[in-house]
Scaffold this active site. Structure first.
Site: not given
Ligand code: GLA
Length: 396
Positions: A37, A40, A125-127, A129-131, A175
């Protein structure tokens, strides 16, 4: 919502809006990152898998320069001209679509107008990666409609560029990359410097385990400003460490933990913490993939737990509720490891849970967490799916 019912719901909505069947239907998944995490954008390693939550877009070219897009989730239509793409003043959801089209044009691709219906079931908004799922779905759609021959890595890079330059979030590549290139039943070990990657079979169900995602119910806050602040602290670390080592470091990837520790006392405290997280997390990703390949899931779980401590204490991107959820998860019998996943500041946790403990996890961890925090949560036992693809399309 299953994939099929979602595809049929989007197709039905398309017929209702535009009075004919869509010629193209594409999907692109959300993701959960198992370990790695905030590495990237530091040219490091990540290990995400694509999940069975996705964005679906149905579309038909309309022979004009106009895009007419109906969002099934918001019951709203956005309409704009391809010769003049700006941000929408009415529909925030439409900016991802607009962003991708504008980025394709910046890269000199010629895109045609279309009518579309969009819908997604990646929690927002939950982490998860919906976007990215949304952006990758739109690049995939244009790639198919206009036969642009864009390969998977470039699909990811275009989607990331749209997010960075049009939406304004300075995210890394993880993502969009996993959404474009994910493979069923695997996680991708991605080298975010070279963009080389390796698909590592998870075989979790054969091994008697599941990936369990729990939404803390804390909607990610502060994420843009804090995310960008972490990026600058890491960049500051690279600058200072380059001076201290007398070598030109391109990123935190270029220094090992032992060498870093010899300079740590000369760095400002926060910068030192941020660097320590990134450098140690890169090593954890390599070790975790190695453990998985040796079928040592116990070790994989320990590394997930260590990753959480590092994100909580050194990178400081967790929050009290997520820490609570991770702690309760880790204590539950049958859980090999648990950590926050994604950018942080709320959002989801990911845990590797024995199949026969998933039920008790649901019955014990969830109510305890809800009682202690007053939050409402949801759990997703997720399957690891393929990346973006065309579901229905017109063949040449
Ligand atoms: C978000 C960003 C990713 C990455 C993560 C953390 O999801 O879009 O590129 O940096 O946070 O690991």
């Amino acid at each position: 919502m299953s994939n099929n019912s979602s595809v049929s719901a989007v197709t039905d909505a398309f017929i209702k809006q535009f009075h004919a069947k869509p010629e193209f239907v594409v999907r692109a998944p959300g993701r959960v990152n198992l370990i790695g995490e905030h590495t990237d954008y530091n040219e490091g390693f990540v290990f995400p898998t694509a999940i069975d939550r996705e964005m679906i877009v149905a579309a038909t070219p309309n022979g004009t320069d106009e895009i007419v897009a109906y969002s099934l989730d918001y019951s709203e239509t956005d309409r704009f001209n391809l010769n003049n793409i700006g941000k929408s003043d009415k529909h925030q959801w439409a900016d991802y679509l607009r962003g991708v089209l504008s980025t394709l044009q910046k890269r000199k691709f010629v895109v045609s107008g279309f009518n579309a219906v969009l819908a997604g079931n990646v929690p927002q908004g939950a982490g998860l990666s919906s976007s990215a799922a949304y952006e990758v779905a739109v690049v995939t759609l244009c790639n198919e409609i206009d036969k642009l021959s864009i390969g998977g890595k470039d699909i990811a890079l275009i989607a990331q560029q749209a997010e960075n330059e049009f939406v304004g979030m300075q995210c890394g590549i993880m993502d969009q990359f996993i959404s474009a290139l994910g493979q069923e039943e695997t996680a991708l070990m991605i080298d975010c410097r070279s963009l080389d990657y390796r698909a590592v079979p998870l075989k979790l169900s054969d091994r008697g385990y599941s990936i369990v995602i729990t939404n803390s119910g804390v909607r990610r806050g502060l994420v843009d400003s804090e995310y960008n602040a972490r990026r600058s602290e890491c960049a500051e670390g690279v600058k200072l460490l380059s001076k201290m080592t007398g070598r030109k470091l391109n990123s935190l990837r270029d220094i090992e933990i032992d060498e870093f520790e010899t300079h740590v006392n000369q760095l400002p405290k926060k910068v030192a913490q941020r660097c320590r997280h990134v450098i140690s997390e890169n090593k954890r990703v390599i070790d975790a993939v190695c453990a998985l390949e040796k079928s040592d899931l116990q070790r994989f779980g320990e590394l997930m737990n260590q990753s959480h401590v590092s994100l909580r204490d050194d990178f400081e991107v967790s929050c009290p509720e997520v820490d609570q959820l991770v702690e309760l998860s880790q204590k539950h019998s049958g859980v090999l490891g648990a950590r926050m996943t994604g950018a942080g500041f709320g959002g989801c946790t990911v845990a590797i849970v024995a199949n026969d403990a998933v039920d008790s996890f649901r019955k014990a961890v969830i109510p305890q967490y809800e009682k202690q925090t007053g939050r409402t949560t949801e759990i997703y036992v997720c399957a690891s799916t393929a990346g973006a693809q065309l579901i229905t399309g017109v063949t040449a």
